[in-house]
Design a protein around this motif. Sequence first.
Motif, PDB file in Angstrom:
ATOM      1  N   GLU A   6       0.846  -1.191   0.000  1.00 36.93           N
ATOM      2  CA  GLU A   6       0.000   0.000   0.000  1.00 36.93           C
ATOM      3  C   GLU A   6       0.883   1.242   0.000  1.00 36.93           C
ATOM      4  O   GLU A   6       1.975   1.233   0.590  1.00 36.93           O
ATOM      5  N   ILE A   7       0.389   2.284  -0.618  1.00 37.57           N
ATOM      6  CA  ILE A   7       1.076   3.577  -0.621  1.00 37.57           C
ATOM      7  C   ILE A   7       0.183   4.569   0.101  1.00 37.57           C
ATOM      8  O   ILE A   7      -0.995   4.708  -0.224  1.00 37.57           O
ATOM      9  N   GLY A   8       0.749   5.242   1.095  1.00 35.21           N
ATOM     10  CA  GLY A   8       0.017   6.279   1.801  1.00 35.21           C
ATOM     11  C   GLY A   8      -0.908   5.806   2.904  1.00 35.21           C
ATOM     12  O   GLY A   8      -1.568   6.617   3.541  1.00 35.21           O
ATOM     13  N   VAL A   9      -0.969   4.520   3.146  1.00 36.43           N
ATOM     14  CA  VAL A   9      -1.784   3.991   4.235  1.00 36.43           C
ATOM     15  C   VAL A   9      -0.985   4.126   5.525  1.00 36.43           C
ATOM     16  O   VAL A   9       0.144   3.637   5.617  1.00 36.43           O
ATOM     17  N   ILE A  10      -1.556   4.806   6.508  1.00 36.62           N
ATOM     18  CA  ILE A  10      -0.858   5.013   7.775  1.00 36.62           C
ATOM     19  C   ILE A  10      -1.317   3.948   8.770  1.00 36.62           C
ATOM     20  O   ILE A  10      -2.467   3.954   9.203  1.00 36.62           O
ATOM     21  N   PRO A  11      -0.412   3.032   9.120  1.00 39.32           N
ATOM     22  CA  PRO A  11      -0.790   1.984  10.077  1.00 39.32           C
ATOM     23  C   PRO A  11      -0.881   2.529  11.499  1.00 39.32           C
ATOM     24  O   PRO A  11      -0.403   3.633  11.792  1.00 39.32           O
ATOM     25  N   ALA A  12      -1.469   1.755  12.364  1.00 37.93           N
ATOM     26  CA  ALA A  12      -1.540   2.121  13.779  1.00 37.93           C
ATOM     27  C   ALA A  12      -0.128   2.213  14.345  1.00 37.93           C
ATOM     28  O   ALA A  12       0.715   1.358  14.058  1.00 37.93           O
ATOM     29  N   PRO A  13       0.149   3.249  15.127  1.00 38.25           N
ATOM     30  CA  PRO A  13       1.489   3.388  15.707  1.00 38.25           C
ATOM     31  C   PRO A  13       1.949   2.146  16.468  1.00 38.25           C
ATOM     32  O   PRO A  13       3.117   1.773  16.402  1.00 38.25           O
ATOM     33  N   GLU A  14       1.038   1.481  17.167  1.00 41.91           N
ATOM     34  CA  GLU A  14       1.400   0.291  17.928  1.00 41.91           C
ATOM     35  C   GLU A  14       1.900  -0.832  17.007  1.00 41.91           C
ATOM     36  O   GLU A  14       2.825  -1.568  17.373  1.00 41.91           O
ATOM     37  N   ALA A  15       1.299  -0.949  15.821  1.00 42.17           N
ATOM     38  CA  ALA A  15       1.744  -1.967  14.865  1.00 42.17           C
ATOM     39  C   ALA A  15       3.140  -1.639  14.341  1.00 42.17           C
ATOM     40  O   ALA A  15       3.966  -2.538  14.145  1.00 42.17           O
ATOM     41  N   VAL A  16       3.412  -0.367  14.144  1.00 38.79           N
ATOM     42  CA  VAL A  16       4.733   0.060  13.668  1.00 38.79           C
ATOM     43  C   VAL A  16       5.776  -0.156  14.765  1.00 38.79           C
ATOM     44  O   VAL A  16       6.880  -0.640  14.494  1.00 38.79           O
ATOM     45  N   ILE A  17       5.430   0.161  15.985  1.00 44.94           N
ATOM     46  CA  ILE A  17       6.352  -0.066  17.107  1.00 44.94           C
ATOM     47  C   ILE A  17       6.678  -1.550  17.214  1.00 44.94           C
ATOM     48  O   ILE A  17       7.846  -1.933  17.350  1.00 44.94           O
ATOM     49  N   GLU A  18       5.667  -2.395  17.132  1.00 46.81           N
ATOM     50  CA  GLU A  18       5.886  -3.842  17.184  1.00 46.81           C
ATOM     51  C   GLU A  18       6.816  -4.287  16.062  1.00 46.81           C
ATOM     52  O   GLU A  18       7.743  -5.079  16.268  1.00 46.81           O
ATOM     53  N   LEU A  19       6.606  -3.757  14.858  1.00 44.77           N
ATOM     54  CA  LEU A  19       7.448  -4.096  13.711  1.00 44.77           C
ATOM     55  C   LEU A  19       8.890  -3.663  13.948  1.00 44.77           C
ATOM     56  O   LEU A  19       9.829  -4.437  13.743  1.00 44.77           O
ATOM     57  N   PHE A  20       9.109  -2.424  14.387  1.00 47.47           N
ATOM     58  CA  PHE A  20      10.455  -1.931  14.651  1.00 47.47           C
ATOM     59  C   PHE A  20      11.163  -2.780  15.709  1.00 47.47           C
ATOM     60  O   PHE A  20      12.320  -3.150  15.543  1.00 47.47           O
ATOM     61  N   VAL A  21      10.462  -3.081  16.793  1.00 43.32           N
ATOM     62  CA  VAL A  21      11.058  -3.876  17.871  1.00 43.32           C
ATOM     63  C   VAL A  21      11.413  -5.264  17.360  1.00 43.32           C
ATOM     64  O   VAL A  21      12.526  -5.767  17.560  1.00 43.32           O
ATOM     65  N   GLN A  22      10.475  -5.895  16.686  1.00 50.30           N
ATOM     66  CA  GLN A  22      10.680  -7.249  16.208  1.00 50.30           C
ATOM     67  C   GLN A  22      11.799  -7.298  15.161  1.00 50.30           C
ATOM     68  O   GLN A  22      12.566  -8.244  15.112  1.00 50.30           O
ATOM     69  N   ALA A  23      11.914  -6.261  14.343  1.00 53.62           N
ATOM     70  CA  ALA A  23      12.945  -6.218  13.305  1.00 53.62           C
ATOM     71  C   ALA A  23      14.304  -5.808  13.867  1.00 53.62           C
ATOM     72  O   ALA A  23      15.298  -5.811  13.145  1.00 53.62           O
ATOM     73  N   GLY A  24      14.342  -5.446  15.132  1.00 50.93           N
ATOM     74  CA  GLY A  24      15.600  -5.089  15.765  1.00 50.93           C
ATOM     75  C   GLY A  24      16.066  -3.671  15.480  1.00 50.93           C
ATOM     76  O   GLY A  24      17.251  -3.373  15.591  1.00 50.93           O
ATOM     77  N   LEU A  25      15.141  -2.775  15.115  1.00 52.63           N
ATOM     78  CA  LEU A  25      15.502  -1.382  14.848  1.00 52.63           C
ATOM     79  C   LEU A  25      15.265  -0.529  16.082  1.00 52.63           C
ATOM     80  O   LEU A  25      14.187  -0.567  16.673  1.00 52.63           O
ATOM     81  N   LYS A  26      16.259   0.231  16.452  1.00 58.27           N
ATOM     82  CA  LYS A  26      16.114   1.134  17.587  1.00 58.27           C
ATOM     83  C   LYS A  26      15.353   2.368  17.104  1.00 58.27           C
ATOM     84  O   LYS A  26      15.886   3.202  16.375  1.00 58.27           O
ATOM     85  N   ARG A  27      14.107   2.458  17.510  1.00 57.66           N
ATOM     86  CA  ARG A  27      13.236   3.568  17.144  1.00 57.66           C
ATOM     87  C   ARG A  27      12.441   3.968  18.381  1.00 57.66           C
ATOM     88  O   ARG A  27      12.376   3.218  19.353  1.00 57.66           O
ATOM     89  N   PRO A  28      11.804   5.127  18.338  1.00 54.62           N
ATOM     90  CA  PRO A  28      10.978   5.523  19.492  1.00 54.62           C
ATOM     91  C   PRO A  28       9.893   4.490  19.768  1.00 54.62           C
ATOM     92  O   PRO A  28       9.434   3.801  18.859  1.00 54.62           O
ATOM     93  N   THR A  29       9.481   4.414  21.009  1.00 57.37           N
ATOM     94  CA  THR A  29       8.391   3.498  21.366  1.00 57.37           C
ATOM     95  C   THR A  29       7.177   4.245  21.892  1.00 57.37           C
ATOM     96  O   THR A  29       6.228   3.614  22.349  1.00 57.37           O
ATOM     97  N   GLU A  30       7.196   5.576  21.814  1.00 53.53           N
ATOM     98  CA  GLU A  30       6.021   6.352  22.207  1.00 53.53           C
ATOM     99  C   GLU A  30       5.066   6.432  21.018  1.00 53.53           C
ATOM    100  O   GLU A  30       5.447   6.943  19.965  1.00 53.53           O
ATOM    101  N   PRO A  31       3.827   5.944  21.163  1.00 61.46           N
ATOM    102  CA  PRO A  31       2.876   5.968  20.050  1.00 61.46           C
ATOM    103  C   PRO A  31       2.675   7.364  19.458  1.00 61.46           C
ATOM    104  O   PRO A  31       2.529   7.497  18.230  1.00 61.46           O
ATOM    105  N   GLU A  32       2.691   8.396  20.287  1.00 64.34           N
ATOM    106  CA  GLU A  32       2.475   9.756  19.775  1.00 64.34           C
ATOM    107  C   GLU A  32       3.606  10.176  18.840  1.00 64.34           C
ATOM    108  O   GLU A  32       3.369  10.816  17.814  1.00 64.34           O
TER     109      GLU A  32
END
Length: 131
Positions: A6-32
């Motif tokens: 998909e292009i331009g579809v904004i997923p839920a922040p919680e799903a993105v946080i889960e993806l970043f954590v699971q993929a081993g990327l150090k990214r913010p974990t605050e949904p906002e």
Amino acid sequence: MNITYEIGVIPAPEAVIELFVQAGLKRPTEPERIALMLKNADLLVTAWQEDKLVGICRTITDWVWCAYLADLAVFTGFKSAGIGKKMIAITREKLGDQCMLLLLSVPTAFDYYPKVGFNKEDRAFSIERIK
């Protein structure tokens, strides 16, 4: 494996946080903060297996000169399926021929990016964020 993009579809922040954590990327974990990162992206390509987010490619660009691929993440179990490569291809297609695509790689991905068409550069500089 049936993956849709998909292009331009904004997923839920919680799903993105889960993806970043699971993929081993150090990214913010605050949904906002994640929500703002997604909202302010110029180009967002996502990969889905049914309703599960399995990949994301977030880019910031001026559309005519350069683009910064800020995030590329794929769930570990999907990493050899070509999802990252496909999201990069979609991103490059949408950016067009005038636009350079650049990124900063995490150390664990140094070997990946040359395989999908990136040149290694030794002329980058950065100023780290404070928080």
